[in-house]
Design a protein around this motif. Structure first.
Motif, PDB file in Angstrom:
ATOM      1  N   LEU A  79       0.839  -1.195   0.000  1.00 54.88           N
ATOM      2  CA  LEU A  79       0.000   0.000   0.000  1.00 54.88           C
ATOM      3  C   LEU A  79       0.875   1.247   0.000  1.00 54.88           C
ATOM      4  CD1 LEU A  79      -2.211  -1.471   2.799  1.00 54.88           C
ATOM      5  CD2 LEU A  79      -3.087  -1.007   0.507  1.00 54.88           C
ATOM      6  N   CYS A  80       0.654   2.150  -0.958  1.00 56.44           N
ATOM      7  CA  CYS A  80       1.420   3.389  -1.093  1.00 56.44           C
ATOM      8  C   CYS A  80       0.483   4.588  -0.907  1.00 56.44           C
ATOM      9  CB  CYS A  80       2.078   3.469  -2.475  1.00 56.44           C
ATOM     10  SG  CYS A  80       3.209   2.119  -2.855  1.00 56.44           S
ATOM     11  N   HIS A  81       0.727   5.377   0.114  1.00 54.26           N
ATOM     12  CA  HIS A  81      -0.146   6.513   0.412  1.00 54.26           C
ATOM     13  C   HIS A  81       0.145   7.714  -0.491  1.00 54.26           C
ATOM     14  CE1 HIS A  81       3.051   8.813   2.401  1.00 54.26           C
ATOM     15  NE2 HIS A  81       3.432   7.695   2.982  1.00 54.26           N
ATOM     16  N   GLY A  82      -0.613   8.770  -0.324  1.00 55.21           N
ATOM     17  CA  GLY A  82      -0.479   9.962  -1.145  1.00 55.21           C
ATOM     18  C   GLY A  82       0.519  10.966  -0.593  1.00 55.21           C
ATOM     19  N   ALA A  83       0.741  12.039  -1.346  1.00 58.58           N
ATOM     20  CA  ALA A  83       1.692  13.083  -0.953  1.00 58.58           C
ATOM     21  C   ALA A  83       1.240  13.768   0.329  1.00 58.58           C
ATOM     22  CB  ALA A  83       1.838  14.117  -2.071  1.00 58.58           C
ATOM     23  N   ARG A 121       0.975  12.638   3.238  1.00 61.08           N
ATOM     24  CA  ARG A 121       0.186  11.768   4.085  1.00 61.08           C
ATOM     25  C   ARG A 121       1.124  10.733   4.714  1.00 61.08           C
ATOM     26  NH1 ARG A 121      -4.729  13.812   5.047  1.00 61.08           N
ATOM     27  NH2 ARG A 121      -5.421  11.692   5.539  1.00 61.08           N
ATOM     28  N   THR A 122       0.591   9.699   5.370  1.00 69.13           N
ATOM     29  CA  THR A 122       1.419   8.649   5.972  1.00 69.13           C
ATOM     30  C   THR A 122       0.733   7.306   5.800  1.00 69.13           C
ATOM     31  OG1 THR A 122       0.465   8.523   8.209  1.00 69.13           O
ATOM     32  CG2 THR A 122       2.026  10.336   7.784  1.00 69.13           C
ATOM     33  N   LEU A 123       1.416   6.255   6.237  1.00 69.66           N
ATOM     34  CA  LEU A 123       0.851   4.911   6.126  1.00 69.66           C
ATOM     35  C   LEU A 123      -0.410   4.727   6.970  1.00 69.66           C
ATOM     36  CD1 LEU A 123       1.682   3.282   8.941  1.00 69.66           C
ATOM     37  CD2 LEU A 123       3.862   3.005   7.782  1.00 69.66           C
ATOM     38  N   VAL A 173       1.105  -4.966   3.347  1.00 71.88           N
ATOM     39  CA  VAL A 173       2.271  -4.239   3.848  1.00 71.88           C
ATOM     40  C   VAL A 173       2.110  -2.774   3.444  1.00 71.88           C
ATOM     41  CG1 VAL A 173       4.763  -3.897   3.605  1.00 71.88           C
ATOM     42  CG2 VAL A 173       3.826  -6.219   3.738  1.00 71.88           C
ATOM     43  N   SER A 174       2.290  -1.864   4.389  1.00 79.07           N
ATOM     44  CA  SER A 174       2.260  -0.431   4.086  1.00 79.07           C
ATOM     45  C   SER A 174       3.577   0.197   4.519  1.00 79.07           C
ATOM     46  CB  SER A 174       1.083   0.256   4.793  1.00 79.07           C
ATOM     47  OG  SER A 174       1.202   0.146   6.200  1.00 79.07           O
ATOM     48  N   TYR A 175       3.890   1.346   3.937  1.00 78.78           N
ATOM     49  CA  TYR A 175       5.109   2.042   4.347  1.00 78.78           C
ATOM     50  C   TYR A 175       4.955   3.536   4.126  1.00 78.78           C
ATOM     51  CZ  TYR A 175       6.580   2.319  -0.623  1.00 78.78           C
ATOM     52  OH  TYR A 175       6.657   2.576  -1.979  1.00 78.78           O
ATOM     53  N   ASP A 176       5.728   4.306   4.909  1.00 79.37           N
ATOM     54  CA  ASP A 176       5.786   5.752   4.706  1.00 79.37           C
ATOM     55  C   ASP A 176       6.685   6.031   3.513  1.00 79.37           C
ATOM     56  OD1 ASP A 176       4.199   6.508   6.903  1.00 79.37           O
ATOM     57  OD2 ASP A 176       5.902   6.485   8.273  1.00 79.37           O
ATOM     58  N   LEU A 177       6.203   6.799   2.556  1.00 77.06           N
ATOM     59  CA  LEU A 177       7.045   7.205   1.433  1.00 77.06           C
ATOM     60  C   LEU A 177       8.252   7.986   1.935  1.00 77.06           C
ATOM     61  CD1 LEU A 177       4.420   8.441  -1.198  1.00 77.06           C
ATOM     62  CD2 LEU A 177       5.320   6.119  -0.862  1.00 77.06           C
ATOM     63  N   GLY A 205       6.194  10.826   7.150  1.00 76.04           N
ATOM     64  CA  GLY A 205       6.037  10.046   8.366  1.00 76.04           C
ATOM     65  C   GLY A 205       7.365   9.778   9.041  1.00 76.04           C
ATOM     66  N   ARG A 206       7.678   8.511   9.231  1.00 77.43           N
ATOM     67  CA  ARG A 206       8.902   8.129   9.932  1.00 77.43           C
ATOM     68  C   ARG A 206       9.984   7.594   9.009  1.00 77.43           C
ATOM     69  NH1 ARG A 206       5.686   5.326  15.040  1.00 77.43           N
ATOM     70  NH2 ARG A 206       4.803   7.299  15.825  1.00 77.43           N
ATOM     71  N   SER A 207       9.789   7.745   7.693  1.00 83.89           N
ATOM     72  CA  SER A 207      10.834   7.371   6.738  1.00 83.89           C
ATOM     73  C   SER A 207      11.783   8.537   6.519  1.00 83.89           C
ATOM     74  CB  SER A 207      10.223   6.950   5.393  1.00 83.89           C
ATOM     75  OG  SER A 207       9.530   5.727   5.509  1.00 83.89           O
TER      76      SER A 207
END
Length: 308
Positions: free
Chosen positions: A30-34, A36-38, A54-58, A62-64
């Motif tokens: 799952l890839c969120h939008g600009a 935004r966060t997971l 599986v989701s992640y912060d781009l 967020g925390r990436s």
């Protein structure tokens, strides 16, 4: 209940914050939008049964970690996606994205002609003049730049004290109320976007200074051309509610009205072509944040498309 695990995995621009939500079935990312966060996926997750999610912060969200070189191009995003897949040993995953994340999903699908499928949730924006019928290229470029400058200014200051951070969180709750979203979840997403500094202050991520580079790859982007270049199965889901533009300054309102018409024409053209493996649908009771406004309906559409 699935065994949910948080990870920090190495990526090409630093560490990537990942959540493995578990689940039975084929892998899906799952890839969120600009900006935004997971956490954007929390409402949709219960409706995506039959998939291991599986989701992640781009990058820079967020925390990436943010890219030291400021690279937010499509190849950089795909390199992060590959790093997540490698770290969690994902097997040729389906990719589901919203807005900017939907574009990343399409970019992934374009390079995986035999892949199992990608989903783009209302990710139809771009900067090509052809997407703005009735406006010339110079006007489109000028107004997009002006609109980005106004949006970026609203993200200042980037380093916040406790009082300023409180205002950011309160603003997130007000925006949630206006859109009919979960205020607690919106506040949690805003909080996740604030990184603590050693002096006790908080760094807003991505901040105003990152917006130009974050949006730069969209300047030459056209979703409809990308779909035509993608051979794997593609699901395009549009929010059926037209955006509320009445409060915008006239030049920005005209720009966004033109884009809405360009998207309508682009989707209509794809429908007429009846491309194999392509499905286009709409969620009438939701807008751009359709996965948060109508998670049950969006989840049903995605499951029907992706789950064998």
């Amino acid at each position: 209940m699935p065994d949910v695990r948080a990870h920090r995995v190495p990526g090409p621009a630093g560490e990537i914050a990942v959540t493995d939500h578990g689940g039975d079935g084929p892998d899906a990312v799952l890839c969120h939008g600009a900006n935004r966060t997971l956490l954007d996926w929390e409402k949709l997750l219960p409706h995506l049964t039959g998939l291991r999610l599986v989701s992640y912060d781009l990058r820079g969200h967020g925390r990436s970690d943010a890219p030291p070189d400021g690279d937010y191009g499509w190849d950089a995003h795909l390199a992060d996606l590959d790093a997540v897949c490698e770290a969690l040993a994902l097997d040729d995953p389906r990719v589901i994205g919203h807005s900017l994340g939907g574009v990343i999903a399409l970019c992934h699908g374009r390079r995986r002609p035999d892949g199992p499928g990608v989903v783009d949730l209302d990710g139809f924006g771009g900067g090509r003049p052809e997407l703005y019928p009735g406006l010339d290229a110079e006007t489109v470029a000028e107004r997009r730049a002006e609109q980005l400058a106004v949006y970026s200014a609203a993200l200042k200051p980037e380093i916040l004290d406790a009082g300023q951070a409180g205002l950011v969180l309160a603003r997130a709750r007000r925006a949630a109320d206006a859109l009919g979203l979960d205020a607690e979840l919106e506040e949690a997403g805003a909080r996740r976007s604030l990184r603590p500094l050693e002096d006790g202050r908080l760094l807003r991520r991505p901040g105003a200074s990152a917006q130009k580079e974050l949006m730069r790859p969209l300047e030459g982007w056209d979703t409809f051309t990308a779909v035509r270049e993608t051979s794997c199965p593609v699901l395009l889901v549009q929010g059926g509610q037209r955006p509320q533009l009445s409060g915008l300054p006239a030049p920005f309102r005209e720009l966004n009205e033109a884009l809405a018409e360009g998207v309508r024409r682009g989707l209509a053209s794809l429908r007429e072509e009846a491309r194999p493996g392509l499905r286009i649908t709409k969620v009438p009771g939701a807008g751009h944040m359709l996965h948060l406004q109508a998670p049950g309906e969006v989840g049903r559409l995605v499951r029907e498309f992706l789950v064998p």
